[in-house]
Design an enzyme around this catalytic site. Sequence first.
Site, mmCIF file in Angstrom:
data_model
loop_
_atom_site.group_PDB
_atom_site.id
_atom_site.type_symbol
_atom_site.label_atom_id
_atom_site.label_comp_id
_atom_site.label_asym_id
_atom_site.label_seq_id
_atom_site.Cartn_x
_atom_site.Cartn_y
_atom_site.Cartn_z
ATOM 1 N N HIS A 51 0.699 -1.372 0.036
ATOM 2 C CA HIS A 51 -0.006 -0.028 0.101
ATOM 3 C C HIS A 51 0.807 1.095 0.072
ATOM 4 O O HIS A 51 2.070 1.203 0.237
ATOM 5 C CB HIS A 51 -0.948 -0.075 1.084
ATOM 6 C CG HIS A 51 -0.254 0.081 2.349
ATOM 7 N ND1 HIS A 51 0.108 -1.094 3.399
ATOM 8 C CD2 HIS A 51 0.201 1.220 3.170
ATOM 9 C CE1 HIS A 51 0.546 -0.675 4.261
ATOM 10 N NE2 HIS A 51 0.768 0.575 4.338
HETATM 11 P P1 TYD Z 1 -1.598 -2.281 7.608
HETATM 12 O O1 TYD Z 1 -0.919 -1.067 7.825
HETATM 13 O O2 TYD Z 1 -1.927 -2.707 6.369
HETATM 14 O O3 TYD Z 1 -0.030 -3.362 7.862
HETATM 15 P P2 TYD Z 1 0.976 -3.732 7.079
HETATM 16 O O4 TYD Z 1 1.556 -2.251 6.279
HETATM 17 O O5 TYD Z 1 2.380 -4.108 8.182
HETATM 18 O O6 TYD Z 1 0.936 -4.797 6.146
HETATM 19 O O7 TYD Z 1 -2.370 -2.771 8.925
HETATM 20 C C1 TYD Z 1 -2.709 -4.182 9.096
HETATM 21 C C2 TYD Z 1 -3.770 -4.017 9.952
HETATM 22 O O8 TYD Z 1 -3.900 -3.603 11.035
HETATM 23 C C3 TYD Z 1 -5.063 -3.176 9.118
HETATM 24 O O9 TYD Z 1 -6.287 -4.019 9.093
HETATM 25 C C4 TYD Z 1 -5.383 -1.981 9.959
HETATM 26 C C5 TYD Z 1 -4.924 -2.311 11.375
HETATM 27 N N1 TYD Z 1 -4.117 -1.149 11.822
HETATM 28 C C6 TYD Z 1 -4.792 -0.430 12.907
HETATM 29 O O10 TYD Z 1 -5.748 -0.647 13.309
HETATM 30 N N2 TYD Z 1 -3.960 0.460 13.605
HETATM 31 C C7 TYD Z 1 -2.873 0.917 13.072
HETATM 32 O O11 TYD Z 1 -2.079 1.974 13.568
HETATM 33 C C8 TYD Z 1 -2.138 0.107 11.979
HETATM 34 C C9 TYD Z 1 -0.750 0.316 11.498
HETATM 35 C C10 TYD Z 1 -2.863 -0.839 11.460
#
Ligand code: TYD
Length: 130
Positions: A51
Amino acid sequence: MNNKPYLIEFPKIGESQLGYISVSEKNNLPFIPKRIYWTYFTPEDVVRGNHAHYELEQILVAVAGKIEVDIVLQNEDSFHFVLDSPNFGLFIPKMAWRTMKYSHNSVQMCIASMEYDENDYIRNYDQFKR
Ligand code: TYD
């Protein structure tokens, strides 16, 4: 400078017989942090990220283990970083598509410039390129 990813070296205070402490005062960061989160126990065959963010800026630190980060910007500039030293952080600018792979023992700390906002995410690569 702040539209490209770059490594930040933090102080490493100590010595091998004693161990080390790294620290960042807010004046040494490219933004004032609003949130810190950490990810861990990521299986080695999983690629996280996939993303970009409209506004969020982040600093990733491998506080343990090794993290490989690939970043593509909208102008198609691409970057590959290996984080394996707890006294280095990777600044990720806004509008940067990132993917991360983790060693089994790694713990990733993320220092974030904004509070969590799902509306700030771009999760579709074609949409990011537009
Ligand atoms: P995501 O940012 O997509 O993780 P990565 O980049 O490590 O793959 O987040 C994963 C999941 O966690 C998504 O469902 C959103 C949740 N999340 C929160 O609720 N709060 C946060 O501060 C973060 C970073 C993620």
